[in-house]
Design a protein around this motif. Structure first.
Motif, PDB file in Angstrom:
ATOM      1  N   ALA A   1       0.859  -1.129  -0.059  1.00 60.58           N
ATOM      2  CA  ALA A   1       0.056   0.006   0.063  1.00 60.58           C
ATOM      3  C   ALA A   1       0.905   1.224  -0.002  1.00 60.58           C
ATOM      4  N   SER A   2       0.509   2.265  -0.608  1.00 61.00           N
ATOM      5  CA  SER A   2       1.311   3.371  -0.907  1.00 61.00           C
ATOM      6  C   SER A   2       1.052   4.350   0.051  1.00 61.00           C
ATOM      7  N   TRP A   3       2.044   5.233   0.438  1.00 61.16           N
ATOM      8  CA  TRP A   3       2.087   6.170   1.339  1.00 61.16           C
ATOM      9  C   TRP A   3       2.899   7.447   1.275  1.00 61.16           C
ATOM     10  N   ASP A   4       2.961   8.636   1.947  1.00 61.77           N
ATOM     11  CA  ASP A   4       3.909   9.564   1.696  1.00 61.77           C
ATOM     12  C   ASP A   4       4.104  10.103   3.239  1.00 61.77           C
ATOM     13  N   PRO A   5       4.933   9.689   3.899  1.00 60.48           N
ATOM     14  CA  PRO A   5       5.053  10.127   5.420  1.00 60.48           C
ATOM     15  C   PRO A   5       5.616  11.322   5.354  1.00 60.48           C
ATOM     16  N   ALA A   6       6.391  11.978   4.415  1.00 60.57           N
ATOM     17  CA  ALA A   6       7.200  13.196   4.430  1.00 60.57           C
ATOM     18  C   ALA A   6       6.053  14.265   4.341  1.00 60.57           C
ATOM     19  N   ALA A   7       5.073  14.033   3.353  1.00 61.79           N
ATOM     20  CA  ALA A   7       3.729  14.717   3.522  1.00 61.79           C
ATOM     21  C   ALA A   7       2.723  14.538   4.460  1.00 61.79           C
ATOM     22  N   GLY A   8       3.121  13.498   5.415  1.00 56.63           N
ATOM     23  CA  GLY A   8       1.968  12.959   6.412  1.00 56.63           C
ATOM     24  C   GLY A   8       0.892  12.349   5.787  1.00 56.63           C
ATOM     25  N   GLN A   9       0.884  11.663   4.719  1.00 56.59           N
ATOM     26  CA  GLN A   9      -0.140  11.129   3.906  1.00 56.59           C
ATOM     27  C   GLN A   9      -0.073   9.701   4.096  1.00 56.59           C
ATOM     28  N   LEU A  10      -1.290   9.101   4.583  1.00 55.65           N
ATOM     29  CA  LEU A  10      -1.447   7.793   4.888  1.00 55.65           C
ATOM     30  C   LEU A  10      -2.955   7.574   4.621  1.00 55.65           C
ATOM     31  N   ASP A  11      -3.569   6.937   3.748  1.00 58.03           N
ATOM     32  CA  ASP A  11      -5.385   6.522   3.800  1.00 58.03           C
ATOM     33  C   ASP A  11      -5.627   5.717   5.011  1.00 58.03           C
ATOM     34  N   GLU A  12      -6.265   6.258   5.808  1.00 54.62           N
ATOM     35  CA  GLU A  12      -6.238   5.378   7.015  1.00 54.62           C
ATOM     36  C   GLU A  12      -7.048   3.984   6.701  1.00 54.62           C
ATOM     37  N   ALA A  13      -7.723   3.869   5.517  1.00 50.11           N
ATOM     38  CA  ALA A  13      -8.321   2.580   5.344  1.00 50.11           C
ATOM     39  C   ALA A  13      -7.404   1.523   5.078  1.00 50.11           C
ATOM     40  N   VAL A  14      -5.927   1.891   4.826  1.00 50.33           N
ATOM     41  CA  VAL A  14      -5.071   0.769   4.867  1.00 50.33           C
ATOM     42  C   VAL A  14      -5.101   0.008   6.024  1.00 50.33           C
ATOM     43  N   LEU A  15      -5.056   1.083   7.481  1.00 59.54           N
ATOM     44  CA  LEU A  15      -5.011   0.294   8.682  1.00 59.54           C
ATOM     45  C   LEU A  15      -6.224  -0.253   9.248  1.00 59.54           C
ATOM     46  N   ASP A  16      -7.214  -0.016   8.437  1.00 57.97           N
ATOM     47  CA  ASP A  16      -8.720  -0.612   8.887  1.00 57.97           C
ATOM     48  C   ASP A  16      -8.521  -2.064   8.964  1.00 57.97           C
ATOM     49  N   GLY A  17      -8.951  -2.773   9.969  1.00 59.66           N
ATOM     50  CA  GLY A  17      -8.964  -4.369   9.839  1.00 59.66           C
ATOM     51  C   GLY A  17      -7.526  -4.660  10.216  1.00 59.66           C
ATOM     52  N   ALA A  18      -6.439  -4.138  10.447  1.00 61.28           N
ATOM     53  CA  ALA A  18      -5.281  -4.666  10.787  1.00 61.28           C
ATOM     54  C   ALA A  18      -5.068  -5.010  12.359  1.00 61.28           C
TER      55      ALA A  18
END
Length: 299
Positions: free
Chosen positions: A41-58
């Motif tokens: 799943a993609s993210w951009d931590p330098a910009a503080g961007q992560l779709d919370e749906a990626v963590l949903d159900g983890a």
């Protein structure tokens, strides 16, 4: 378990991902490019961007992101990169958790033995306070960032020491030199390094994912060893001499004084008190065992 991992392409992350997959867990690797499949799943931590749906159900999130500590000299820009690459990624993960109605139950966020500073006497258990220096300050802030996870999330901050591996890892250029018979101790060699084999490192992480432990956990082997002993055991397992000592002034000249003092010449006799008390079993509890494993190529 469904486990989301940041820093999965790094030295520890690669081994941990493979280990968890081999144990039957569902692993999702966070990447900074378009995902190559369902396991990414993609993210951009330098910009503080992560779709919370990626963590949903983890069930758990494992945070291993961070620029290499000893890869190059500590210029002001490099120190800023080392700090930002850890704090921004950690806060991006905890912020995404906070946007979920039901966040993952466990957040395993890497810390380091650097928490204890570079010149500490005696055994260092988890209840010891932080030391001084850039790494100590970073680890304090890093662990604090992990604890911004939402209420109810079990936060674990493993303070990892020197990870021994046939592929080098924290041993960096030392292992190839030892294999050629032209290596030796660093500095006077009397500084304690909190060491652990890579297989025990990943096993400890899996153990922490399934345990009830929270807060700081020293992740190292139960047998203490200074650099003289570590180099001597590795050389003996490789059947090579190890008499070409690298003096401290040379290390300071090549690496820079701050990096040399806080990483290579640091004295940290860390004790894995909480792992011992909770019953964790090491595959390589003794340095001789780990050295033989390294020399055999991990077989």
């Amino acid at each position: 378990m469904r486990i989301v991992i940041s820093g999965a392409s790094g030295f520890i992350g690669t081994a941990l991902s493979a280990h968890l997959l081999g144990s039957g867990h569902d692993v999702v690797r966070l990447v900074r490019r378009p995902p190559a499949g369902t396991g990414e799943a993609s993210w951009d931590p330098a910009a503080g961007q992560l779709d919370e749906a990626v963590l949903d159900g983890a069930d758990a999130v494992v945070n291993l992101s961070g620029a290499g500590i000893g890869e190059r000299r500590w210029t002001k820009a490099r120190v800023r990169e080392i700090i930002d690459s850890r704090l921004r990624t950690t806060k991006t993960l905890t912020a995404a958790m906070g946007r979920l109605g039901t966040p993952p139950g466990t957040f395993l966020s890497q810390s380091a033995s650097g928490y204890y500073g570079s010149s500490r006497a005696g055994l260092l258990r988890e209840d010891a306070g932080p030391g001084k220096g850039m790494l100590a300050t970073l680890c304090v802030d890093w662990e604090a960032a992990a604890h911004t996870a939402p209420a109810g999330v079990r936060v674990v901050t493993p303070r990892t020491g020197v990870v021994l591996s046939p592929d080098g890892g924290a041993l960096g250029p030392l292992l190839p030199l030892l294999k050629m018979g032209v290596g030796g101790p660093l500095g006077n060699g009397r500084q304690y390094w909190p060491w652990i084999s890579l297989v025990d490192e990943v096993s400890a992480f899996e153990y922490l994912l399934n345990s009830a432990l929270e807060g700081p956990v020293n992740v190292c082997a139960p047998e203490s060893a200074d650099v003289n002993a570590i180099v001597a055991q590795l050389a003996a397992a490789l059947h090579r001499p190890a008499f070409l000592r690298v003096p401290a002034p040379a290390l300071r000249l090549v690496l820079g004084s701050h990096l040399a003092e806080e990483l290579v010449l640091a004295n940290q006799r860390m004790e894995p008190a909480r792992l011992v008390d909770s019953g964790f079993a090491w595959q390589h509890p003794a340095l001789a065992d780990a050295a033989q494993w390294v020399a055999s190529g991990g077989k």
